[in-house]
Scaffold this motif. Structure first.
Motif, PDB file in Angstrom:
ATOM      1  N   ARG A   1       3.364   0.748  -8.699  1.00 54.98           N
ATOM      2  CA  ARG A   1       2.568  -0.423  -8.287  1.00 54.98           C
ATOM      3  C   ARG A   1       2.889  -0.855  -6.868  1.00 54.98           C
ATOM      4  NH1 ARG A   1       3.617  -1.927 -13.583  1.00 54.98           N
ATOM      5  NH2 ARG A   1       5.343  -3.267 -12.999  1.00 54.98           N
ATOM      6  N   ASN A   2       4.080  -0.488  -6.389  1.00 54.46           N
ATOM      7  CA  ASN A   2       4.507  -0.952  -5.074  1.00 54.46           C
ATOM      8  C   ASN A   2       4.556   0.159  -4.027  1.00 54.46           C
ATOM      9  OD1 ASN A   2       5.244  -3.963  -5.232  1.00 54.46           O
ATOM     10  ND2 ASN A   2       6.147  -3.109  -7.098  1.00 54.46           N
ATOM     11  N   GLY A   3       3.782   1.228  -4.262  1.00 53.90           N
ATOM     12  CA  GLY A   3       3.543   2.180  -3.186  1.00 53.90           C
ATOM     13  C   GLY A   3       4.213   3.531  -3.283  1.00 53.90           C
ATOM     14  N   TRP A   4       5.140   3.741  -4.244  1.00 56.39           N
ATOM     15  CA  TRP A   4       5.794   5.034  -4.357  1.00 56.39           C
ATOM     16  C   TRP A   4       4.990   5.970  -5.254  1.00 56.39           C
ATOM     17  CZ3 TRP A   4       9.642   1.264  -3.363  1.00 56.39           C
ATOM     18  CH2 TRP A   4      10.594   1.625  -2.382  1.00 56.39           C
ATOM     19  N   VAL A   5       4.964   7.237  -4.883  1.00 56.82           N
ATOM     20  CA  VAL A   5       4.433   8.299  -5.745  1.00 56.82           C
ATOM     21  C   VAL A   5       5.557   9.318  -5.900  1.00 56.82           C
ATOM     22  CG1 VAL A   5       2.702  10.098  -6.064  1.00 56.82           C
ATOM     23  CG2 VAL A   5       2.078   7.929  -4.960  1.00 56.82           C
ATOM     24  N   ILE A   6       6.071   9.441  -7.118  1.00 57.22           N
ATOM     25  CA  ILE A   6       7.234  10.286  -7.389  1.00 57.22           C
ATOM     26  C   ILE A   6       6.906  11.187  -8.569  1.00 57.22           C
ATOM     27  CG2 ILE A   6       9.697  10.301  -7.967  1.00 57.22           C
ATOM     28  CD1 ILE A   6       9.746   7.366  -6.917  1.00 57.22           C
ATOM     29  N   GLU A   7       7.235  12.479  -8.456  1.00 50.05           N
ATOM     30  CA  GLU A   7       6.948  13.396  -9.556  1.00 50.05           C
ATOM     31  C   GLU A   7       8.183  14.241  -9.874  1.00 50.05           C
ATOM     32  OE1 GLU A   7       3.779  15.988  -8.371  1.00 50.05           O
ATOM     33  OE2 GLU A   7       5.119  17.325  -7.247  1.00 50.05           O
ATOM     34  N   PRO A   8       8.344  14.627 -11.144  1.00 51.28           N
ATOM     35  CA  PRO A   8       9.458  15.509 -11.517  1.00 51.28           C
ATOM     36  C   PRO A   8       9.342  16.860 -10.810  1.00 51.28           C
ATOM     37  CG  PRO A   8       8.411  14.554 -13.459  1.00 51.28           C
ATOM     38  CD  PRO A   8       7.505  14.264 -12.301  1.00 51.28           C
ATOM     39  N   PHE A   9      10.511  17.453 -10.532  1.00 50.19           N
ATOM     40  CA  PHE A   9      10.525  18.744  -9.838  1.00 50.19           C
ATOM     41  C   PHE A   9      11.685  19.581 -10.378  1.00 50.19           C
ATOM     42  CE2 PHE A   9      11.069  21.370  -5.870  1.00 50.19           C
ATOM     43  CZ  PHE A   9       9.812  21.926  -5.879  1.00 50.19           C
ATOM     44  N   GLY A  10      11.756  19.648 -11.708  1.00 52.71           N
ATOM     45  CA  GLY A  10      12.865  20.337 -12.354  1.00 52.71           C
ATOM     46  C   GLY A  10      13.829  19.336 -12.954  1.00 52.71           C
ATOM     47  N   LYS A  11      14.789  19.829 -13.732  1.00 56.91           N
ATOM     48  CA  LYS A  11      15.734  18.957 -14.411  1.00 56.91           C
ATOM     49  C   LYS A  11      16.627  18.224 -13.414  1.00 56.91           C
ATOM     50  CE  LYS A  11      19.178  18.826 -18.105  1.00 56.91           C
ATOM     51  NZ  LYS A  11      19.926  19.623 -19.116  1.00 56.91           N
ATOM     52  N   GLY A  12      16.516  16.895 -13.413  1.00 59.68           N
ATOM     53  CA  GLY A  12      17.327  16.089 -12.516  1.00 59.68           C
ATOM     54  C   GLY A  12      16.824  16.044 -11.086  1.00 59.68           C
ATOM     55  N   PHE A  13      15.691  16.678 -10.836  1.00 55.68           N
ATOM     56  CA  PHE A  13      15.140  16.705  -9.477  1.00 55.68           C
ATOM     57  C   PHE A  13      13.754  16.056  -9.460  1.00 55.68           C
ATOM     58  CE2 PHE A  13      18.239  20.092  -9.431  1.00 55.68           C
ATOM     59  CZ  PHE A  13      18.842  19.968  -8.192  1.00 55.68           C
ATOM     60  N   PHE A  14      13.486  15.330  -8.363  1.00 55.02           N
ATOM     61  CA  PHE A  14      12.198  14.656  -8.201  1.00 55.02           C
ATOM     62  C   PHE A  14      11.756  14.808  -6.753  1.00 55.02           C
ATOM     63  CE2 PHE A  14      14.130  12.809 -11.864  1.00 55.02           C
ATOM     64  CZ  PHE A  14      13.077  12.495 -12.726  1.00 55.02           C
ATOM     65  N   ARG A  15      10.441  14.677  -6.549  1.00 52.68           N
ATOM     66  CA  ARG A  15       9.878  14.697  -5.197  1.00 52.68           C
ATOM     67  C   ARG A  15       9.204  13.361  -4.912  1.00 52.68           C
ATOM     68  NH1 ARG A  15       6.269  19.798  -3.824  1.00 52.68           N
ATOM     69  NH2 ARG A  15       4.954  18.853  -5.436  1.00 52.68           N
TER      70      ARG A  15
ATOM     71  N   GLY B   1       0.848  -1.177   0.000  1.00 53.74           N
ATOM     72  CA  GLY B   1       0.000   0.000   0.000  1.00 53.74           C
ATOM     73  C   GLY B   1       0.882   1.224   0.000  1.00 53.74           C
ATOM     74  N   SER B   2       0.271   2.402   0.079  1.00 49.81           N
ATOM     75  CA  SER B   2       1.021   3.646  -0.018  1.00 49.81           C
ATOM     76  C   SER B   2       0.681   4.549   1.160  1.00 49.81           C
ATOM     77  CB  SER B   2       0.671   4.344  -1.335  1.00 49.81           C
ATOM     78  OG  SER B   2       1.449   5.503  -1.510  1.00 49.81           O
ATOM     79  N   GLN B   3       1.697   5.277   1.663  1.00 47.60           N
ATOM     80  CA  GLN B   3       1.466   6.253   2.719  1.00 47.60           C
ATOM     81  C   GLN B   3       1.998   7.620   2.262  1.00 47.60           C
ATOM     82  OE1 GLN B   3       3.663   5.680   6.335  1.00 47.60           O
ATOM     83  NE2 GLN B   3       5.463   4.825   5.313  1.00 47.60           N
ATOM     84  N   PRO B   4       1.169   8.657   2.230  1.00 49.10           N
ATOM     85  CA  PRO B   4       1.635   9.993   1.853  1.00 49.10           C
ATOM     86  C   PRO B   4       2.641  10.521   2.872  1.00 49.10           C
ATOM     87  CG  PRO B   4      -0.768   9.842   1.825  1.00 49.10           C
ATOM     88  CD  PRO B   4      -0.268   8.617   2.510  1.00 49.10           C
ATOM     89  N   LEU B   5       3.610  11.275   2.409  1.00 43.80           N
ATOM     90  CA  LEU B   5       4.587  11.897   3.292  1.00 43.80           C
ATOM     91  C   LEU B   5       4.102  13.286   3.674  1.00 43.80           C
ATOM     92  CD1 LEU B   5       7.944  10.949   1.514  1.00 43.80           C
ATOM     93  CD2 LEU B   5       6.703   9.698   3.299  1.00 43.80           C
ATOM     94  N   LEU B   6       4.201  13.610   4.944  1.00 47.94           N
ATOM     95  CA  LEU B   6       3.802  14.944   5.388  1.00 47.94           C
ATOM     96  C   LEU B   6       4.683  16.014   4.752  1.00 47.94           C
ATOM     97  CD1 LEU B   6       3.125  14.271   9.186  1.00 47.94           C
ATOM     98  CD2 LEU B   6       1.452  14.578   7.351  1.00 47.94           C
ATOM     99  N   VAL B   7       5.965  15.697   4.649  1.00 48.88           N
ATOM    100  CA  VAL B   7       6.921  16.591   3.980  1.00 48.88           C
ATOM    101  C   VAL B   7       7.585  15.798   2.870  1.00 48.88           C
ATOM    102  CG1 VAL B   7       8.980  18.021   4.216  1.00 48.88           C
ATOM    103  CG2 VAL B   7       7.347  17.836   6.131  1.00 48.88           C
ATOM    104  N   PRO B   8       7.361  16.152   1.598  1.00 48.19           N
ATOM    105  CA  PRO B   8       7.955  15.389   0.498  1.00 48.19           C
ATOM    106  C   PRO B   8       9.478  15.337   0.603  1.00 48.19           C
ATOM    107  CG  PRO B   8       6.294  16.904  -0.327  1.00 48.19           C
ATOM    108  CD  PRO B   8       6.502  17.251   1.117  1.00 48.19           C
ATOM    109  N   GLU B   9      10.032  14.183   0.224  1.00 48.17           N
ATOM    110  CA  GLU B   9      11.483  14.023   0.144  1.00 48.17           C
ATOM    111  C   GLU B   9      11.945  14.424  -1.249  1.00 48.17           C
ATOM    112  OE1 GLU B   9      13.764  13.152   2.249  1.00 48.17           O
ATOM    113  OE2 GLU B   9      12.834  12.044   3.903  1.00 48.17           O
ATOM    114  N   HIS B  10      13.132  15.015  -1.351  1.00 50.13           N
ATOM    115  CA  HIS B  10      13.650  15.464  -2.640  1.00 50.13           C
ATOM    116  C   HIS B  10      14.829  14.601  -3.081  1.00 50.13           C
ATOM    117  CE1 HIS B  10      11.285  18.949  -1.385  1.00 50.13           C
ATOM    118  NE2 HIS B  10      11.260  19.312  -2.653  1.00 50.13           N
ATOM    119  N   LEU B  11      14.867  14.316  -4.357  1.00 52.94           N
ATOM    120  CA  LEU B  11      15.942  13.528  -4.957  1.00 52.94           C
ATOM    121  C   LEU B  11      16.651  14.367  -6.003  1.00 52.94           C
ATOM    122  CD1 LEU B  11      14.171  10.110  -5.656  1.00 52.94           C
ATOM    123  CD2 LEU B  11      15.968  10.501  -3.966  1.00 52.94           C
TER     124      LEU B  11
END
Length: 208
Positions: free
Chosen positions: A98-112, A69-79
């Protein structure tokens, strides 16, 4: 728990009504020692965790207390990722979703990281994902190699979760989960989860 001796490393159906294991001790790097009143059993805690996690990911362990399952993060982590890591992430993102991560782009080379698997400690999510991106082979991008991704992820999670099995009660809980799995005798990479030394084997080694 009442569990069977494994007298060799070949997979077989466990006899859950077999002789009971009695916990003796933990020892480095990640092993537990049991007796069954006759012989000795050595359990590889890392391999056991990997099997439990892998079958949880596959959805083949309905008795597991940790469904995918998935759990939302109160404060998004940055990659912050290199071009190669971005390619890897984009290739395996359907698997991660499919295995619980929600990741979105946040600029070139950066993700949340907005959410992560519910069974994973919040503080471990980013580190685990970074380790997976580092370990993931490029050929695992293809759907036919999803089993390879599951194996890699299970092994990494097992490494993270070893600190959770520091008491006899925690070890007993892990053993119970292991023997609820479809293939409890090996980890996803085929290594034995435990081995059994019968009395005659012990006498032979001691030349008694």
């Amino acid at each position: 728990p009442s569990l069977p001796p494994q007298r060799n490393a070949q997979p077989q159906s466990p006899e859950l009504e077999g002789s009971g294991w009695v916990f003796q001790s933990l020892f480095a790097p990640h092993y537990a020692l049991f007796t069954d009143g006759a012989g000795l059993i050595v359990l590889n805690l890392k391999a056991a965790w990997a099997r439990v996690v892998c079958e949880t990911l596959e959805g083949k362990s309905p008795q597991s207390p940790e469904p995918v399952g998935s759990q939302p993060l109160l404060v998004p982590e940055h990659l912050s990722l290199s071009a190669t890591q971005v390619e890897v992430l984009e290739g395996i993102q359907p698997f991660l979703t499919r295995n619980g991560w929600v990741i979105e782009p946040f600029g070139k080379g950066f993700f949340r990281i907005l959410a992560q698997p519910a069974w994973l400690e919040e503080a471990a999510g980013r580190s685990l994902l970074e380790a997976l991106l580092a370990e993931c082979p490029r050929e695992a991008f293809h759907a036919k190699r999803e089993v390879l991704l599951q194996s890699e992820l299970a092994g990494l999670v097992a490494q993270f979760r070893l600190r959770e099995v520091q008491t006899p009660e925690a070890v007993a809980k892990l053993v119970k989960q292991l023997f609820q799995c479809r293939q409890p005798l090996t980890c996803p990479k085929g290594r034995p989860t435990y081995f059994y030394l019968a009395p005659q084997d012990i006498r032979a080694r001691l030349r008694d």
